[in-house]
Each structure stands twice: as C-alpha cells, then as structure tokens.
Design a protein around this motif. Sequence first.
Motif, PDB file in Angstrom:
ATOM      1  N   ASP A  56      15.514 -12.110 -27.956  1.00  0.00           N
ATOM      2  CA  ASP A  56      16.243 -12.017 -26.692  1.00  0.00           C
ATOM      3  C   ASP A  56      15.859 -11.577 -25.514  1.00  0.00           C
ATOM      4  O   ASP A  56      16.147 -11.623 -24.351  1.00  0.00           O
ATOM      5  CB  ASP A  56      17.642 -11.256 -27.034  1.00  0.00           C
ATOM      6  CG  ASP A  56      18.553 -11.790 -28.091  1.00  0.00           C
ATOM      7  OD1 ASP A  56      18.381 -12.970 -28.208  1.00  0.00           O
ATOM      8  OD2 ASP A  56      19.210 -10.906 -28.753  1.00  0.00           O
ATOM      9  N   TYR A  57      14.811 -10.613 -25.526  1.00  0.00           N
ATOM     10  CA  TYR A  57      13.992  -9.929 -24.526  1.00  0.00           C
ATOM     11  C   TYR A  57      12.593 -10.491 -24.210  1.00  0.00           C
ATOM     12  O   TYR A  57      11.691  -9.873 -23.435  1.00  0.00           O
ATOM     13  CB  TYR A  57      13.874  -8.598 -24.869  1.00  0.00           C
ATOM     14  CG  TYR A  57      15.226  -7.853 -25.182  1.00  0.00           C
ATOM     15  CD1 TYR A  57      16.337  -7.890 -24.387  1.00  0.00           C
ATOM     16  CD2 TYR A  57      15.262  -7.158 -26.334  1.00  0.00           C
ATOM     17  CE1 TYR A  57      17.359  -7.413 -24.568  1.00  0.00           C
ATOM     18  CE2 TYR A  57      16.629  -6.714 -26.571  1.00  0.00           C
ATOM     19  CZ  TYR A  57      17.694  -6.753 -25.564  1.00  0.00           C
ATOM     20  OH  TYR A  57      18.726  -6.121 -25.881  1.00  0.00           O
ATOM     21  N   VAL A  58      12.163 -11.876 -24.838  1.00  0.00           N
ATOM     22  CA  VAL A  58      10.968 -12.363 -24.459  1.00  0.00           C
ATOM     23  C   VAL A  58      10.680 -12.647 -23.161  1.00  0.00           C
ATOM     24  O   VAL A  58       9.597 -12.308 -22.546  1.00  0.00           O
ATOM     25  CB  VAL A  58      10.818 -13.600 -25.421  1.00  0.00           C
ATOM     26  CG1 VAL A  58       9.383 -14.304 -24.932  1.00  0.00           C
ATOM     27  CG2 VAL A  58      10.718 -13.359 -26.976  1.00  0.00           C
ATOM     28  N   SER A  64       8.489 -11.615 -17.595  1.00  0.00           N
ATOM     29  CA  SER A  64       8.442 -11.189 -16.302  1.00  0.00           C
ATOM     30  C   SER A  64       8.003  -9.740 -15.862  1.00  0.00           C
ATOM     31  O   SER A  64       7.421  -9.713 -14.978  1.00  0.00           O
ATOM     32  CB  SER A  64      10.021 -11.185 -15.980  1.00  0.00           C
ATOM     33  OG  SER A  64      10.877 -10.238 -16.456  1.00  0.00           O
ATOM     34  N   ILE A  65       8.076  -8.998 -16.774  1.00  0.00           N
ATOM     35  CA  ILE A  65       7.462  -7.458 -16.569  1.00  0.00           C
ATOM     36  C   ILE A  65       5.923  -7.346 -16.511  1.00  0.00           C
ATOM     37  O   ILE A  65       5.614  -6.990 -15.728  1.00  0.00           O
ATOM     38  CB  ILE A  65       8.031  -6.349 -17.868  1.00  0.00           C
ATOM     39  CG1 ILE A  65       9.502  -6.264 -17.651  1.00  0.00           C
ATOM     40  CG2 ILE A  65       7.055  -5.095 -17.485  1.00  0.00           C
ATOM     41  CD1 ILE A  65      10.007  -5.605 -18.831  1.00  0.00           C
ATOM     42  N   LEU A  66       5.202  -8.292 -17.295  1.00  0.00           N
ATOM     43  CA  LEU A  66       3.752  -8.560 -17.121  1.00  0.00           C
ATOM     44  C   LEU A  66       3.729  -9.310 -16.167  1.00  0.00           C
ATOM     45  O   LEU A  66       2.351  -9.476 -15.552  1.00  0.00           O
ATOM     46  CB  LEU A  66       3.390  -9.012 -18.697  1.00  0.00           C
ATOM     47  CG  LEU A  66       3.653  -8.334 -19.878  1.00  0.00           C
ATOM     48  CD1 LEU A  66       3.143  -8.736 -20.967  1.00  0.00           C
ATOM     49  CD2 LEU A  66       3.052  -6.678 -19.643  1.00  0.00           C
ATOM     50  N   ASP A 107      14.491   2.251 -20.461  1.00  0.00           N
ATOM     51  CA  ASP A 107      15.286   2.650 -19.255  1.00  0.00           C
ATOM     52  C   ASP A 107      15.504   1.222 -18.365  1.00  0.00           C
ATOM     53  O   ASP A 107      16.520   1.026 -17.642  1.00  0.00           O
ATOM     54  CB  ASP A 107      14.791   3.652 -18.363  1.00  0.00           C
ATOM     55  CG  ASP A 107      14.715   4.917 -19.008  1.00  0.00           C
ATOM     56  OD1 ASP A 107      15.668   5.031 -19.773  1.00  0.00           O
ATOM     57  OD2 ASP A 107      13.987   5.692 -18.614  1.00  0.00           O
ATOM     58  N   LEU A 108      14.527   0.298 -18.640  1.00  0.00           N
ATOM     59  CA  LEU A 108      14.679  -0.972 -17.837  1.00  0.00           C
ATOM     60  C   LEU A 108      15.531  -2.115 -18.776  1.00  0.00           C
ATOM     61  O   LEU A 108      16.087  -2.676 -17.881  1.00  0.00           O
ATOM     62  CB  LEU A 108      13.333  -1.529 -17.732  1.00  0.00           C
ATOM     63  CG  LEU A 108      13.042  -2.793 -16.857  1.00  0.00           C
ATOM     64  CD1 LEU A 108      13.506  -2.422 -15.219  1.00  0.00           C
ATOM     65  CD2 LEU A 108      11.594  -3.181 -16.664  1.00  0.00           C
ATOM     66  N   VAL A 109      15.227  -1.955 -19.840  1.00  0.00           N
ATOM     67  CA  VAL A 109      15.951  -3.119 -20.745  1.00  0.00           C
ATOM     68  C   VAL A 109      17.084  -2.666 -21.036  1.00  0.00           C
ATOM     69  O   VAL A 109      18.469  -3.396 -21.271  1.00  0.00           O
ATOM     70  CB  VAL A 109      14.943  -3.687 -21.754  1.00  0.00           C
ATOM     71  CG1 VAL A 109      15.858  -4.813 -22.506  1.00  0.00           C
ATOM     72  CG2 VAL A 109      13.734  -4.347 -21.160  1.00  0.00           C
TER      73      VAL A 109
END
Length: 525
Positions: free
Chosen positions: A515-517, A522-524, A495-497
């Motif tokens: 692509d989402y590293v 940032s989430i952590l 839902d977030l990404v």
Amino acid sequence: MPGIDDIIEQVLAAARGRLERGVETSRAYGDEPILMRGSQLASYQPEPIRQMRALARRPEARSWTDARLFVEQARLMSGYEDDFPSSEPLLSYFPTYAAMSNRQLRSYFTWRTHVRAGRVEKTSTSYAYVYLYELINGVGAEPGEEAFRAIEAFWQAYRKFDSGLDRYVRAWLVDYAVYHDLDPALALPYVAVEHDWAVAVLAEAERRALELAAPRSRRQGPGDLPVPEGEATRLFDALEELSTYRLAHARLYRERPEELRDVTYLVFGRLARYYRSNRTQGLTESLFGARREMPHLMFASAVFYPGERHPDATYDLAGTRRYACRGGLWTCDALHDGGARSSKLGQVLRAVDRQLRVALDYPHQLKERGDPKYLVSLVDRAIGDYLSWRRAHAPVRVEIDLSKLAGIRAGAAQTREALLVDEEREDEKDLAPAPATSGAASGPAPATAPGPSDPAAGVGLLPEERALLAALLDAKEAPAGTDLLVDSINERLFDLVGDTVLEFDDSGRPTIVEDYVDEVRSILG
C-alpha cells in the motif's frame, strides 16, 4: 496497792463530786473517753459493728449463704469509718467480716478509711481481698465502669506490696466487664489475646500442612518446598509467643534468620503429619487443647453474691472467647489452657536450633539433651531436604569480562564473512556508499544539505536507509542483517506515513508494504 477497778472508781467519783458541788468555771469541757479495763477494751464494739454482728443473728439470716451475709453486712457498713490506733493482722483463705474479731474489724475499717482517702498502705493481704470483694459486689463504688476502675486502681496500687493478687484480679476484671456488659476494650489488657491468636495461627498452619500430599517417592522430592515466606514468618512469630524456647533470641537466628525460620516451618508441618498418623490428637490440640464451651463460674475464688438472676446475654471478646448466660448459668467458649507457654513446644524448637547448627557446621553448638529419636530424625530429614533444595535452586552467577568484548566482535565478524556467499557480497557492494572522489583525498567535502525539493529532507533518512529502500523498490533482495535498518526506517517514516512501511516476509526478508510503495517512491524522488 489499789487495783485497777479502785482507780477507775476514784476517777469517776471525783468527776461526780465536781458536778454535784456545781463549781462554776470558765473552762470548756468536751467529750471524755469512757474508762475501761484492757479486757473490756478488747471486746468493745462501736455501735455500727454491733449492728453488723446483730444482723447475722436475725432469723432470716439463717437461710442466707455466707456470700449473701457478707454482702448484706458490707452494705450496712458501706459508709463506716474508724480510727483504731493499732493494726491486728488477719490470715484467712476466704476472709469475711464473720471471720474477724472486733479488733480485726476495727483494724480493717481503719485501713479502709485510709484507702478511700487515697492512702493505700501495706496490711494483711486478707484485708485487701475483703476490700476487693466489696467492690466486686458494688459496695464502695457504683456498679459498672466506676467499680471496674476502682478495682483496677486499687490492684495496681497494692500489687507492689503483694503481686500474688495478679493471679485472681486479672480474671475478676474480665468477669466484671462481661457480667456488667462493659466495653470489651476494658477487659482486653487482662486476657491472653496474643496467646489465643497465636494458637489459632498454629491450628491454621497445621491444617495447611495436612492438606499437602506427601510425595510417593524420593524422586518426587518433598511437597512442602519451597517455603512460603509469609506463612513461615507468621508461624515463626506465633511459635515465639507460645514456646518456652525463644528462637528469636538464639545466636543462630541473628546470623542465619532465613534458614532457621524456613526449617522451623518445615519441621512444624512434618510434625503435624506425624501426629496425625501416630497420635490420637493433632499437634496443636495436644499442646494447647481445643477450643470448647465449658461452664464458667463468675468471680471464681471471690466472695460474690449476684442477687437477682442475670438476664440471658452473649459477650464476645476479641473473637478468641465467647461468654453466654442462659438461665443464670454462664458458659465460656474458648481455649482453657491457662495461657501458659509450652515446654513441649520449646523442646521441638530447641531441637531445630541444635540440629541446624550441626548441619551448618556452626561454630557455637548446643548440648545434647536427650531429645526423642523420632524428633531428631524428623528434624534432620527436614534440614537435609531444605539444604538440598537450596543448593539445587541457588541463583546462577554470571560474570562478564568487558575487556574481551572487542575480541568477541572481531570473531563474530570473521564468522559472518566466512558464511557469506558470493551473491550476498555482490549485494553488499551495490548497497555500499560510492567511493570518495579524488578531491576527497585532500579533505572531506562539505555536506550538502537537501534542498526544499528533496522529499526525504523532512524525514532525515540516512544514506544506507535510502539505499535499502531503493533496492527494495527495484525488487532486489536485501542482504541479511538489516533488522536494525528496517526498524530505523519505520520509525523515521511513521510520522509521515502514519503506519509501518517495511515488514518481513515468511523467509525473514524485508519488503515494502504494497500500500505504501508509491509513497516510498515519491519520498526517494
């Protein structure tokens, strides 16, 4: 003692004397019967009957057929009524007016008067046939549906006295509907439609059976198994309609319907192939004949005069028979087996019932009736193949003892522990949650809710999920058995990404999609 002639003369003379004297009286006189001797009364002819007799003596009548003479006389007498006090019986194979005496004619017309008034009474069956002949030829009812209904109604009313009419009237009703081009629905109840349809099902089943290639060796197994349920059911119903032996009424069918139905299907197909190899006719044709076009005599066994030549016509009846008139001659394209059940087919079905009971060791056996050896052998082989196939394809029964699941889990854990290498154990220690502080020994510390600044607050990642993501960000190799964690993380971050964050590489290890590293970092936080 005076004779009968003297008595009659005295009565008539007395009557003449009264008239001559002209005695006046207030008494009203009506018609008086003519006094005749018994021998004279027997030959007495009412005027309409006398005219009917005279019609047969006309010069032009010499060239008429018996059927035309009957119809011409019937039209002349169509409205005649009589009240003859006695009933003279008549027994004739082809009853017509010409075959009747005067007393029989008066008996018939008196009975017909009652029938037309709605009182159908028992009489000589020959009179009933004469009445039907009149209706068939359009006398007594308007030709067309009205006459059809009249024939039908009289037959239904009189058959309680003599059901022998059924043999002829059913066919006459069909012919009448065809001849006058009436609605086929009127004739359908009197046609063996179910019989003809059932024969068509047998012919189709035979065609399918002949298309099956026989196995070249026993190792290949029979080519007609498994039995198609829909086709087997249709064939079974058709056989039930056509056979003198009713399998559906058998005791074995009530208890083992599937086996009896399927074996019957196999036997029919194999018997069809046997007939192709060893007989000049196919199985269905040998039992019921083949559909073919043959000359058709309208109203056979009835006295019928068509008058003018019937125009060319075609009449289809339920797809099972087709009538055609060409040049005044009728033909019928249909089965011509009479619509009876087949005792030969009944012998086959009884053999199936008997031999299957033997193979199943059924407690209620049937007696041997001397069936042909080839038939018994064919049935036994079909039963053996079918039962072997059922045993080979019987569903496997699996039973799970839930009480042993705990032991299975414990054994799996021990096996897993034995297979782990030292590096995997170190990785598990790194991913394991931090040990509780000394304060935790006295009681669990209250959980601290993530603050608004925590990026993972809206995602709801569990500690072990955060630990796995952190290890992957630090390029550490994730331990085995993390498939469930990967799926859970992907669901939480979708839902977030808006996409799958973790995937598996060629070696089956989870990695973060390149692509989402940054987003994961940032989430952590």
